[in-house]
Motif scaffolding. Structure first.
Motif, PDB file in Angstrom:
ATOM      1  N   LYS A  28      39.809  44.506  39.010  1.00 54.38           N
ATOM      2  CA  LYS A  28      40.496  44.340  37.730  1.00 54.38           C
ATOM      3  C   LYS A  28      41.995  44.173  37.950  1.00 54.38           C
ATOM      4  CE  LYS A  28      41.227  46.585  33.279  1.00 54.38           C
ATOM      5  NZ  LYS A  28      40.984  47.776  32.460  1.00 54.38           N
ATOM      6  N   ARG A 101      40.532  34.893  32.829  1.00 57.39           N
ATOM      7  CA  ARG A 101      40.381  35.868  31.739  1.00 57.39           C
ATOM      8  C   ARG A 101      38.910  36.237  31.560  1.00 57.39           C
ATOM      9  NH1 ARG A 101      44.802  33.196  27.730  1.00 57.39           N
ATOM     10  NH2 ARG A 101      46.571  34.466  28.366  1.00 57.39           N
ATOM     11  N   GLN A 104      37.960  38.406  34.406  1.00 58.10           N
ATOM     12  CA  GLN A 104      38.545  39.741  34.217  1.00 58.10           C
ATOM     13  C   GLN A 104      37.730  40.519  33.190  1.00 58.10           C
ATOM     14  OE1 GLN A 104      42.523  39.750  32.663  1.00 58.10           O
ATOM     15  NE2 GLN A 104      42.806  41.917  32.990  1.00 58.10           N
ATOM     16  N   LYS A 105      37.304  39.837  32.125  1.00 51.42           N
ATOM     17  CA  LYS A 105      36.500  40.507  31.103  1.00 51.42           C
ATOM     18  C   LYS A 105      35.180  40.970  31.690  1.00 51.42           C
ATOM     19  CE  LYS A 105      34.555  40.071  26.448  1.00 51.42           C
ATOM     20  NZ  LYS A 105      33.831  41.273  26.677  1.00 51.42           N
ATOM     21  N   SER A 108      35.853  43.961  33.723  1.00 53.35           N
ATOM     22  CA  SER A 108      36.131  45.085  32.829  1.00 53.35           C
ATOM     23  C   SER A 108      34.828  45.594  32.212  1.00 53.35           C
ATOM     24  CB  SER A 108      37.097  44.635  31.747  1.00 53.35           C
ATOM     25  OG  SER A 108      37.390  45.705  30.894  1.00 53.35           O
ATOM     26  N   ASP A 109      33.959  44.659  31.809  1.00 55.62           N
ATOM     27  CA  ASP A 109      32.669  45.053  31.236  1.00 55.62           C
ATOM     28  C   ASP A 109      31.833  45.817  32.264  1.00 55.62           C
ATOM     29  OD1 ASP A 109      32.106  42.070  29.173  1.00 55.62           O
ATOM     30  OD2 ASP A 109      33.384  43.825  28.888  1.00 55.62           O
TER      31      ASP A 109
END
Length: 120
Positions: A28, A101, A104-105, A108-109
């Motif tokens: 991340k 992005r 990254q999501k 993050s998830d």
């Protein structure tokens, strides 16, 4: 004996989840740095493109005013090509930024999922 075995398995699973969590946090951070770099590059490219457009507009105004100056069509064409190249570069950077992005999501998830599993 069985309780100790279960406790060992839970410790092992806890260690694995902590390792996954650390890896995801590292990913991340890396993705956030890449996103920031691309955003900065995109901002610089946009500024450069805006400046080129202003110069092209000024050049077009000068060209239309024969009494002030004559600018060769070739110069305007080159400026237009530069603007088009920068537009293409900007579009490419925006696509890369969107991909980063999304990546990254996902990271993050996955981190949230790992944390949720860890909390169970």
């Amino acid at each position: 004996h069985k309780a100790a075995e279960q406790a060992n398995e839970l410790r092992k699973r806890n260690d694995e989840l902590e390792a996954v969590q650390l890896q995801l946090q590292s990913e991340k951070k890396s993705l956030q740095a890449k996103v920031k770099h691309l955003e900065d590059t995109l901002k610089d490219m946009q500024q450069s493109l805006d400046e080129a457009k202003v110069k092209a507009d000024e050049a077009a105004q000068l060209a239309s005013d024969q009494t002030r100056m004559i600018i060769e069509t070739e110069t305007l064409t080159k400026m237009q090509e530069q603007i088009e190249e920068r537009d293409a570069e900007l579009a490419k950077l925006r696509a890369e930024l969107d991909e980063l992005r999304a990546s990254q999501k996902q990271g993050s998830d996955r981190l949230h999922e790992a944390e949720a599993r860890y909390q169970q």
